[in-house]
Design a protein around this motif. Structure first.
Motif, short mmCIF file in Angstrom:
data_model
loop_
_atom_site.label_atom_id
_atom_site.label_comp_id
_atom_site.label_asym_id
_atom_site.label_seq_id
_atom_site.Cartn_x
_atom_site.Cartn_y
_atom_site.Cartn_z
N GLN A 336 0.75 -1.31 0.01
CA GLN A 336 -0.09 0.17 0.08
C GLN A 336 0.92 1.30 0.05
O GLN A 336 1.80 1.41 0.70
CB GLN A 336 -0.94 0.15 1.16
CG GLN A 336 -1.82 1.19 1.39
CD GLN A 336 -2.68 1.44 2.53
OE1 GLN A 336 -2.39 0.52 3.49
NE2 GLN A 336 -3.20 2.37 2.79
N VAL A 337 0.70 2.11 -0.95
CA VAL A 337 1.18 3.54 -0.99
C VAL A 337 1.10 4.41 0.26
O VAL A 337 -0.19 4.70 0.40
CB VAL A 337 0.91 4.13 -2.27
CG1 VAL A 337 1.96 5.46 -2.40
CG2 VAL A 337 1.38 3.22 -3.29
N LEU A 338 1.76 4.71 1.15
CA LEU A 338 1.74 5.48 2.16
C LEU A 338 2.05 7.14 2.17
O LEU A 338 1.54 7.72 2.44
CB LEU A 338 2.20 5.04 3.37
CG LEU A 338 2.32 3.72 3.92
CD1 LEU A 338 3.16 3.08 4.67
CD2 LEU A 338 0.87 3.33 4.21
N GLY A 339 3.07 7.10 0.89
CA GLY A 339 3.36 8.59 0.74
C GLY A 339 4.73 8.66 -0.14
O GLY A 339 5.04 7.74 -0.73
N ARG A 340 5.03 10.05 -0.12
CA ARG A 340 6.65 10.11 -0.70
C ARG A 340 7.22 10.69 0.42
O ARG A 340 6.91 11.74 0.94
CB ARG A 340 6.35 10.84 -1.76
CG ARG A 340 5.52 10.21 -3.05
CD ARG A 340 5.58 10.98 -4.45
NE ARG A 340 4.90 10.70 -5.35
CZ ARG A 340 4.53 11.02 -6.64
NH1 ARG A 340 5.09 12.27 -6.93
NH2 ARG A 340 3.93 10.54 -7.65
N GLY A 341 8.78 10.83 0.00
CA GLY A 341 9.69 11.37 0.76
C GLY A 341 11.02 11.57 0.03
O GLY A 341 11.22 11.01 -1.12
N LEU A 342 11.89 12.45 0.55
CA LEU A 342 13.22 12.82 -0.02
C LEU A 342 14.17 11.81 0.86
O LEU A 342 14.39 12.03 1.96
CB LEU A 342 13.72 14.02 0.01
CG LEU A 342 12.77 15.17 -0.72
CD1 LEU A 342 13.29 16.65 -0.36
CD2 LEU A 342 12.59 14.88 -2.21
N VAL A 343 14.77 10.88 0.14
CA VAL A 343 15.74 9.85 0.73
C VAL A 343 17.10 10.35 1.16
O VAL A 343 17.66 11.19 0.06
CB VAL A 343 15.83 8.71 -0.16
CG1 VAL A 343 16.36 9.02 -1.44
CG2 VAL A 343 16.27 7.64 0.73
N ALA A 344 17.70 9.95 2.21
CA ALA A 344 18.87 10.63 2.68
C ALA A 344 19.93 9.67 2.21
O ALA A 344 21.02 10.09 2.49
CB ALA A 344 18.98 10.61 4.05
N TYR A 345 19.88 8.54 1.57
CA TYR A 345 20.80 7.72 1.20
C TYR A 345 20.75 7.58 -0.23
O TYR A 345 19.59 7.46 -0.80
CB TYR A 345 21.00 6.30 1.99
CG TYR A 345 21.31 6.68 3.29
CD1 TYR A 345 22.64 6.86 3.92
CD2 TYR A 345 20.23 6.79 4.36
CE1 TYR A 345 23.05 6.88 5.03
CE2 TYR A 345 20.95 7.13 5.68
CZ TYR A 345 22.18 7.08 6.02
OH TYR A 345 22.59 7.40 7.31
N ASP A 346 21.77 7.04 -0.98
CA ASP A 346 21.72 6.37 -2.38
C ASP A 346 21.33 5.00 -1.97
O ASP A 346 21.32 4.57 -1.33
CB ASP A 346 23.01 6.52 -2.93
CG ASP A 346 24.01 7.66 -3.21
OD1 ASP A 346 23.17 8.67 -3.37
OD2 ASP A 346 25.08 7.46 -3.60
#
Length: 384
Positions: A336-346
């Motif tokens: 289930q898609v919960l949201g989006r975010g900017l990831v802090a790691y490659d």
């Protein structure tokens, strides 16, 4: 005949004491005595008093300051008029040292530590560098320092520079989630027409929305030392209000210009219909194309819904090839898609630390990294 006031005005004027994170933009024409090419020490000392008053109330303050080239050209003995690129860069190299020292000394008089940040447009527009700059500035604010930001004129060329600190200030303000940007100018706000040439020009105290009518009221460059004019200020306002930041244009020529506003001095407010946090989450949720996905366990899902960051220990699967700062989809273990975010790691490093506690990250990767895989400020959940 008087110029009609546009219908884009609002009746409610904000008050300075309602803002918790404030960016102040100071131009060369205010900071440097043009005739002598020297810093206006008494003016800077008075502005430092205003900053100290904000600081004492717990307000986060950041300064975007011009002046390095204006100061450096005097030290190097460069004459008046336009400088060649290499002359500007040399003047900036000398002037940045002087500018940082003057700000440091003025704020230190009030027990405030200053930190210098030199940026280029890429630092506020390319996501990896954006996140690095944001993290550094937010840490300085957390430590109750006042970051002093200037464009890095020693390395920037005409193709890779803002060319004015109004728009730079707006970018920085939205980057750090400031709720107010103050542009100090040689005029007390926006008028319906140039007041020097039109006796019917009306001052606009509050602009609720920037329409083509408002946009058309902007003028051109103001002086040799101040590259920005009303045009760049209106462009800065567009950036600021879209990012959830209110903006004010105030007359900065007198001493204690912030105090003057609190005591009723005239200014122009550009109002945002959002907040920095809401605008940022809207940007993450709808404006960025996801480059991958993170699947998380039930405990991490509960933590996110409670307002926490996503830690590596709660991630169970990494999909896609992404770089630090890219947008990723956040999914439950069931998909289930919960949201989006900017990831802090490659993606490669992210895959190596899933299921690990934040304390183990350095041992696994060989460098400290960030405590969170996705910080709560960089996360937009569905339904928020």
């Amino acid at each position: 005949m008087t110029t009609p006031v546009p219908t884009t005005l609002a009746s409610t004027t904000p008050a300075l004491d309602q803002f918790r994170r404030v960016v102040l933009k100071v131009g060369s024409a205010l900071l440097v005595d043009r005739a002598r090419g020297r810093l206006r020490h008494a003016w800077l000392a008075a502005l430092a008093e205003d900053i100290a008053d904000l600081h004492a109330r717990g307000v986060d303050v950041l300064v975007v300051s011009s002046g390095s080239i204006a100061l450096g050209r005097t030290v190097l003995g460069l004459g008046p008029g336009a400088l060649r690129l290499e002359e500007s860069q040399a003047a900036a190299a000398v002037g940045q040292i002087a500018l940082a020292r003057h700000w440091s000394e003025a704020l230190a008089h009030h027990g405030i530590v200053a930190g210098q940040i030199l940026v280029t447009p890429q630092d506020t527009e390319e996501r990896r560098r954006y996140l690095n700059g944001r993290a550094t500035i937010l840490k300085l604010l957390e430590e109750r320092a006042v970051p002093v930001v200037n464009e890095n004129d020693t390395v920037a060329t005409s193709e890779i520079r803002y060319g004015d600190n109004d728009r730079l200030a707006a970018r920085v303000a939205t980057m750090i989630g400031a709720d107010l940007l103050v542009l100090f100018s040689d005029i007390d706000g926006l008028y319906t027409a140039p007041p020097a040439s039109d006796p019917g020009a009306r001052h606009l105290p509050v602009i609720a929305r920037i329409t083509p009518e408002i946009d058309a009221m902007a003028g051109g460059p103001a002086s040799e030392l101040s590259r920005g004019g009303m045009r760049t200020k209106v462009e800065a306002a567009k950036i600021a209000v879209q990012g959830g930041t209110h903006m004010m244009i105030a007359d900065g020529r007198g001493k204690n210009p912030l105090k003057a506003v609190t005591e009723g001095a005239r200014c122009s407010w550009f109002l945002s219909g959002s907040t920095p946090g809401a605008a940022r989450k809207t940007w993450i949720a709808g404006s960025l194309e996801p480059r991958g996905a993170l699947s998380i366990d039930a405990g991490a899902e509960r933590a996110l819904r409670g307002g926490a960051s996503l830690l590596p220990v709660g991630v169970v699967r990494v999909e896609g090839a992404f770089a630090r700062g890219d947008a990723v989809t956040i999914r439950s273990r069931s998909g289930q898609v919960l949201g989006r975010g900017l990831v802090a790691y490659d993606s490669d490093d992210a895959a190596r630390i899933i299921g690990r506690s934040s304390r183990e990250v350095e041992a696994v990767l060989g460098y400290p990294g960030r405590a969170a895989m996705v910080h709560r400020d960089d996360l937009a959940l569905l339904g928020e």
